[in-house]
Design a protein around this motif. Sequence first.
Motif, mmCIF file in Angstrom:
data_model
loop_
_atom_site.group_PDB
_atom_site.id
_atom_site.type_symbol
_atom_site.label_atom_id
_atom_site.label_comp_id
_atom_site.label_asym_id
_atom_site.label_seq_id
_atom_site.Cartn_x
_atom_site.Cartn_y
_atom_site.Cartn_z
ATOM 1 N N GLN A 12 44.620 49.762 36.825
ATOM 2 C CA GLN A 12 44.910 51.174 36.561
ATOM 3 C C GLN A 12 45.699 51.794 37.704
ATOM 4 O OE1 GLN A 12 40.869 52.420 35.966
ATOM 5 N NE2 GLN A 12 41.129 52.584 33.742
ATOM 6 N N ARG A 13 45.350 51.447 38.925
ATOM 7 C CA ARG A 13 46.079 51.982 40.076
ATOM 8 C C ARG A 13 47.507 51.463 40.118
ATOM 9 N NH1 ARG A 13 41.159 50.704 43.179
ATOM 10 N NH2 ARG A 13 42.394 49.061 44.089
ATOM 11 N N LEU A 14 47.695 50.174 39.804
ATOM 12 C CA LEU A 14 49.050 49.623 39.753
ATOM 13 C C LEU A 14 49.885 50.325 38.687
ATOM 14 C CD1 LEU A 14 48.533 45.751 40.089
ATOM 15 C CD2 LEU A 14 49.547 47.294 41.768
ATOM 16 N N ALA A 38 63.047 48.013 43.772
ATOM 17 C CA ALA A 38 62.386 46.918 44.492
ATOM 18 C C ALA A 38 60.877 47.146 44.544
ATOM 19 C CB ALA A 38 62.953 46.791 45.904
ATOM 20 N N ARG A 39 60.450 48.374 44.756
ATOM 21 C CA ARG A 39 59.016 48.669 44.794
ATOM 22 C C ARG A 39 58.374 48.475 43.420
ATOM 23 N NH1 ARG A 39 59.639 54.185 47.648
ATOM 24 N NH2 ARG A 39 57.734 54.700 46.535
ATOM 25 N N THR A 45 55.030 42.124 40.314
ATOM 26 C CA THR A 45 54.609 40.842 40.884
ATOM 27 C C THR A 45 53.127 40.887 41.246
ATOM 28 O OG1 THR A 45 56.831 40.445 41.735
ATOM 29 C CG2 THR A 45 55.029 39.185 42.749
ATOM 30 N N ALA A 46 52.678 41.985 41.819
ATOM 31 C CA ALA A 46 51.263 42.121 42.173
ATOM 32 C C ALA A 46 50.389 42.054 40.927
ATOM 33 C CB ALA A 46 51.033 43.434 42.913
ATOM 34 N N ALA A 47 50.814 42.695 39.849
ATOM 35 C CA ALA A 47 50.048 42.673 38.599
ATOM 36 C C ALA A 47 49.984 41.252 38.036
ATOM 37 C CB ALA A 47 50.670 43.626 37.587
#
Length: 63
Positions: A12-14, A38-39, A45-47
């Motif tokens: 949810q935060r992502l 890019a962010r 990628t983190a997800a």
Amino acid sequence: MRRRSEPHTFEQRLEAQRLRLERELARAPRDKRDGIVARIEQLQTAAEMYDFLKLREAAVTVR
């Protein structure tokens, strides 16, 4: 007594951060867009990494 909000999951935060960055991207001048894109890609990628690790953890737990 102060009431605390419900905690949010990592996903949810992502997602909230991604939506915020997409709104920022829509308003950003052209010279600032590359950094925002890019962010957003880093969040994606983190997800994906989180999903992969969650699946591996579930597989290990089943064994």
